[in-house]
Write a protein that holds these residues in place. Structure first.
Motif, short mmCIF file in Angstrom:
data_model
loop_
_atom_site.label_atom_id
_atom_site.label_comp_id
_atom_site.label_asym_id
_atom_site.label_seq_id
_atom_site.Cartn_x
_atom_site.Cartn_y
_atom_site.Cartn_z
N LEU A 40 0.83 -1.20 0.00
CA LEU A 40 0.00 0.00 0.00
C LEU A 40 0.86 1.26 0.00
O LEU A 40 0.60 2.20 -0.76
N LEU A 41 1.89 1.28 0.82
CA LEU A 41 2.78 2.44 0.85
C LEU A 41 3.47 2.64 -0.49
O LEU A 41 3.58 3.77 -0.98
N GLY A 42 3.93 1.55 -1.09
CA GLY A 42 4.58 1.64 -2.40
C GLY A 42 3.63 2.13 -3.47
O GLY A 42 3.98 2.98 -4.30
N TRP A 43 2.41 1.61 -3.46
CA TRP A 43 1.41 2.02 -4.44
C TRP A 43 1.07 3.49 -4.30
O TRP A 43 1.00 4.23 -5.27
N LEU A 44 0.87 3.95 -3.05
CA LEU A 44 0.58 5.37 -2.82
C LEU A 44 1.73 6.26 -3.28
O LEU A 44 1.52 7.37 -3.76
N THR A 48 2.92 10.37 -6.21
CA THR A 48 3.62 11.59 -5.80
C THR A 48 4.55 12.03 -6.92
O THR A 48 4.78 11.29 -7.87
N ASP A 49 5.10 13.21 -6.79
CA ASP A 49 6.03 13.70 -7.79
C ASP A 49 7.48 13.34 -7.46
O ASP A 49 8.40 13.83 -8.08
N PHE A 50 7.66 12.47 -6.48
CA PHE A 50 9.00 12.00 -6.13
C PHE A 50 9.36 10.79 -6.98
O PHE A 50 8.49 10.07 -7.45
N THR A 51 10.64 10.56 -7.14
CA THR A 51 11.08 9.39 -7.90
C THR A 51 10.96 8.14 -7.03
O THR A 51 10.79 8.23 -5.81
N GLU A 52 11.06 6.98 -7.66
CA GLU A 52 11.01 5.73 -6.90
C GLU A 52 12.14 5.66 -5.88
O GLU A 52 11.98 5.09 -4.81
N GLN A 53 13.28 6.23 -6.21
CA GLN A 53 14.41 6.21 -5.28
C GLN A 53 14.13 7.06 -4.04
O GLN A 53 14.60 6.77 -2.96
N ASP A 54 13.35 8.15 -4.23
CA ASP A 54 12.98 8.97 -3.08
C ASP A 54 11.98 8.23 -2.20
O ASP A 54 12.01 8.36 -0.99
N GLY A 55 11.10 7.45 -2.83
CA GLY A 55 10.14 6.61 -2.12
C GLY A 55 9.52 7.26 -0.92
O GLY A 55 9.64 6.76 0.18
N GLU A 158 1.99 9.85 8.16
CA GLU A 158 0.98 9.30 7.23
C GLU A 158 1.19 7.81 7.02
O GLU A 158 0.24 7.02 7.09
N SER A 159 2.42 7.42 6.76
CA SER A 159 2.71 6.00 6.51
C SER A 159 2.50 5.14 7.75
O SER A 159 1.98 4.03 7.65
N LEU A 160 2.88 5.66 8.90
CA LEU A 160 2.71 4.89 10.13
C LEU A 160 1.25 4.65 10.46
O LEU A 160 0.88 3.57 10.94
N ILE A 161 0.41 5.64 10.21
CA ILE A 161 -1.02 5.45 10.44
C ILE A 161 -1.54 4.31 9.57
O ILE A 161 -2.30 3.45 10.04
N LEU A 162 -1.11 4.27 8.33
CA LEU A 162 -1.54 3.19 7.44
C LEU A 162 -1.01 1.84 7.91
O LEU A 162 -1.75 0.85 7.94
N LEU A 163 0.28 1.78 8.27
CA LEU A 163 0.86 0.52 8.75
C LEU A 163 0.16 0.03 10.02
O LEU A 163 -0.09 -1.16 10.18
N LEU A 164 -0.14 0.95 10.92
CA LEU A 164 -0.83 0.57 12.16
C LEU A 164 -2.27 0.13 11.89
O LEU A 164 -2.76 -0.82 12.52
N LEU A 165 -2.94 0.78 10.97
CA LEU A 165 -4.30 0.38 10.61
C LEU A 165 -4.31 -1.04 10.04
O LEU A 165 -5.13 -1.87 10.43
N ILE A 166 -3.35 -1.33 9.17
CA ILE A 166 -3.23 -2.69 8.61
C ILE A 166 -2.92 -3.67 9.75
O ILE A 166 -3.47 -4.77 9.79
N ALA A 167 -2.07 -3.29 10.69
CA ALA A 167 -1.73 -4.16 11.82
C ALA A 167 -2.97 -4.48 12.65
O ALA A 167 -3.17 -5.62 13.07
N LEU A 168 -3.81 -3.48 12.87
CA LEU A 168 -5.05 -3.71 13.63
C LEU A 168 -5.96 -4.69 12.89
O LEU A 168 -6.53 -5.60 13.51
N LEU A 169 -6.11 -4.50 11.60
CA LEU A 169 -7.02 -5.34 10.82
C LEU A 169 -6.49 -6.76 10.64
O LEU A 169 -7.22 -7.73 10.81
N ILE A 170 -5.23 -6.91 10.29
CA ILE A 170 -4.66 -8.22 9.93
C ILE A 170 -4.29 -9.04 11.16
O ILE A 170 -4.62 -10.23 11.24
N ASN A 171 -3.63 -8.45 12.13
CA ASN A 171 -3.17 -9.22 13.29
C ASN A 171 -4.32 -9.82 14.09
O ASN A 171 -4.17 -10.86 14.71
N ASN A 172 -5.47 -9.18 14.06
CA ASN A 172 -6.61 -9.68 14.83
C ASN A 172 -7.44 -10.71 14.06
O ASN A 172 -8.43 -11.21 14.59
#
Length: 184
Positions: A40-44, A48-55, A158-172
């Motif tokens: 999800l983070l990679g897809w988002l 952006t206008d950043f390069t893949e290396q900036d990620g 922003e990214s941490l909120i997404l990672l934590l949301l996924i952790a809540l949904l998947i881990n449970n």
């Protein structure tokens, strides 16, 4: 001389084997969380206008955070307080050092990581990948440096909120897991 023998005897370890049980449901949840979270983070990041290396949505420390969140969700360093606090402190310290300290790269890197460690320790938010978040603010590309303190919000918070949301949904999903064990 006995203190030296005692010192080296500590390096043998204290137990006979790893205390972590292995179960296929936990392995599946770990894989699913890591795949969805980092994917999800990679897809988002492609929007952006950043390069893949900036990620900008994916920084290296998030890989280690994914291992903790999805592979060891019971660990203290995996709890939301530590994840958020450690990365935010690391990002703030890293940006501050990059902006205001004039020193060689190696010294900036050492300063940012060591100050982050102390602040995480003092605030009870030690999250090892937070040191890498500080380091990224120092060694990142010119575009990362241009973000300044926005780096703390995007990509870090922003990214941490997404990672934590996924952790809540998947881990449970697994009856063998519960996440989080505590928020604060």
């Amino acid at each position: 001389m006995s203190w030296l023998k005692n010192y080296f005897s500590k390096m043998r370890g204290g137990g006979n084997s790893s205390p972590h049980p292995i179960h296929w449901r936990n392995a599946l949840c770990s894989w699913l969380g890591g795949f969805i979270g980092i994917g999800l983070l990679g897809w988002l990041g492609t929007y952006t206008d950043f390069t893949e290396q900036d990620g900008t949505f994916i920084i290296g420390s998030f890989g280690a955070t994914a291992v903790l969140l999805y592979g060891s969700p019971s660990a203290p360093f995996s709890q939301p307080r530590y994840v958020l606090g450690g990365h935010i402190i690391g990002a703030l310290v890293g940006v501050t050092c990059a902006k205001y300290v004039v020193a060689p790269l190696w010294l900036l890197a050492a300063l940012a990581v060591s100050v982050s460690i102390v602040l995480m320790y003092l605030t009870k938010t030690t999250h090892p990948p937070g040191g890498a978040t500080a380091l990224t603010a120092i060694i990142g590309s010119h575009k990362i440096h241009e973000l300044g303190y926005w780096y703390v919000l995007h990509p870090v918070i922003e990214s941490l909120i997404l990672l934590l949301l996924i952790a809540l949904l998947i881990n449970n999903l697994s009856p063998l897991r519960r996440y989080p064990h505590y928020w604060y």
